[in-house]
Design a protein around this motif. Structure first.
Motif, PDB file in Angstrom:
ATOM      1  N   SER A 193       0.951  -1.264  -0.060  1.00 42.05           N
ATOM      2  CA  SER A 193      -0.017  -0.116   0.046  1.00 42.05           C
ATOM      3  C   SER A 193       0.866   1.326  -0.064  1.00 42.05           C
ATOM      4  N   ARG A 194       0.426   2.203  -0.658  1.00 38.18           N
ATOM      5  CA  ARG A 194       1.325   3.496  -0.578  1.00 38.18           C
ATOM      6  C   ARG A 194       1.360   4.218   0.849  1.00 38.18           C
ATOM      7  N   GLU A 195       0.362   3.718   1.684  1.00 39.71           N
ATOM      8  CA  GLU A 195       0.405   4.233   3.102  1.00 39.71           C
ATOM      9  C   GLU A 195       1.583   3.827   3.803  1.00 39.71           C
ATOM     10  N   TRP A 196       1.625   2.297   3.800  1.00 40.89           N
ATOM     11  CA  TRP A 196       2.550   1.553   4.173  1.00 40.89           C
ATOM     12  C   TRP A 196       4.042   2.200   3.630  1.00 40.89           C
ATOM     13  N   ALA A 197       4.150   2.316   2.238  1.00 37.35           N
ATOM     14  CA  ALA A 197       5.264   2.751   1.679  1.00 37.35           C
ATOM     15  C   ALA A 197       5.956   4.114   2.137  1.00 37.35           C
ATOM     16  N   ASP A 198       4.857   5.244   2.398  1.00 37.36           N
ATOM     17  CA  ASP A 198       5.236   6.407   2.849  1.00 37.36           C
ATOM     18  C   ASP A 198       5.554   6.540   4.365  1.00 37.36           C
TER      19      ASP A 198
END
Length: 211
Positions: free
Chosen positions: A198-203
Motif C-alpha cells: 500500500s502507498r500508506e505503508w510505503a510512505d
C-alpha cells in the motif's frame, strides 16, 4: 411524502498500491527460503538427539543437507538475469547518511518514525542481507571442506567443522529474528507474496523511497 434517502453506505476506496518486488525477485526469495529452511531443519535432525530419533535415516538427512547447502547460491545467481533484482542488489549495497541515522536510532531503541529514515530498504534490512550473504558463503566453504575430507589436512577439517557448527547456530538465531520481524509486519509479507504494498505503508515505513 418525504423524499427517499439513499442510506447505502459509501465504501472507502482501497488504498493505492505500489510495485515493490518483481516476480523474479519473489521467486528468488521463495526458493532461497526453501533451501535455507531445508538446511536448518536437516541440521537440527543431525545435531539434536530428539529430532534425530524422530526422523532416523541419518545418511539420507546428511545428503539432503549437503545438496540443499550446495544449491543455496543458485537462486541468486539465476536471479541476476533480472534487471529488477540487480537493481535491488545495488540498493542493498548502497549506504547513505540516512542509514547511519537509522542505525543510531535502532541502537538507542528510538522507535519514532521520524528518527528512522529509509529508502526502499532500511539499514536493518541492508545489514541482514550483507550478513546472511557472507554467512552463506562461509557455510558453503566450510561445508565443502567437511564434505571432501580427502582433499584437505585434518587441521583444516577440524577448524571447518568448528566454524560451520557455531555459525549454523548463529544463522538459526538470526533467521528466527528475521521471521519474527516479518510476522510483525503483514504488509511487508504481502509485498513479498504479491509484489505490491500500500502507498500508506510505503510512505510510513520507507519515506525516502520513490517507486
Amino acid at each position: 411524502m418525504h423524499p427517499r434517502v439513499d442510506d447505502t453506505p459509501v465504501l472507502a476506496e482501497p488504498s493505492p498500491r505500489v510495485r515493490r518486488f518483481s516476480r523474479a525477485e519473489r521467486w528468488v526469495h521463495r526458493v532461497t527460503a526453501l533451501l535455507m529452511g531445508t538446511c536448518v531443519a536437516t541440521a537440527a535432525c543431525l545435531y539434536l538427539p530428539t529430532f534425530a530419533e524422530l526422523v532416523g535415516r541419518r545418511e539420507l538427512v546428511v545428503r539432503i543437507h549437503e545438496w540443499a547447502g550446495l544449491m543455496l547460491p543458485v537462486p541468486v545467481l539465476v536471479g541476476l538475469v533480472s534487471r529488477a533484482f540487480r537493481a535491488d542488489l545495488g540498493r542493498l549495497n548502497r549506504w547513505g547518511a540516512h542509514d547511519r541515522t537509522w542505525l543510531r536510532a535502532a541502537l538507542r531503541r528510538d522507535r519514532r518514525r521520524s528518527s528512522r529514515p529509509a529508502a526502499k530498504f532500511n539499514a536493518g534490512q541492508k545489514t541482514y542481507a550483507a550478513w546472511i550473504a557472507g554467512a552463506t558463503l562461509v557455510m558453503l566453504g566450510t561445508g565443502l571442506l567437511m564434505w571432501f575430507t580427502h582433499l584437505t589436512p585434518l587441521m583444516w577439517r577440524t577448524s571447518a567443522t568448528f566454524v560451520h557448527d557455531w555459525l549454523a547456530l548463529t544463522v538459526g538465531i538470526v533467521l528466527a529474528g528475521h521471521i519474527g520481524m516479518a510476522l510483525g509486519d503483514p504488509e511487508a509479507r504481502r509485498g513479498l507474496r504479491t509484489g505490491s504494498v500500500s502507498r500508506e505503508w510505503a510512505d510510513r515505513e520507507h519515506p525516502l523511497w520513490r517507486p
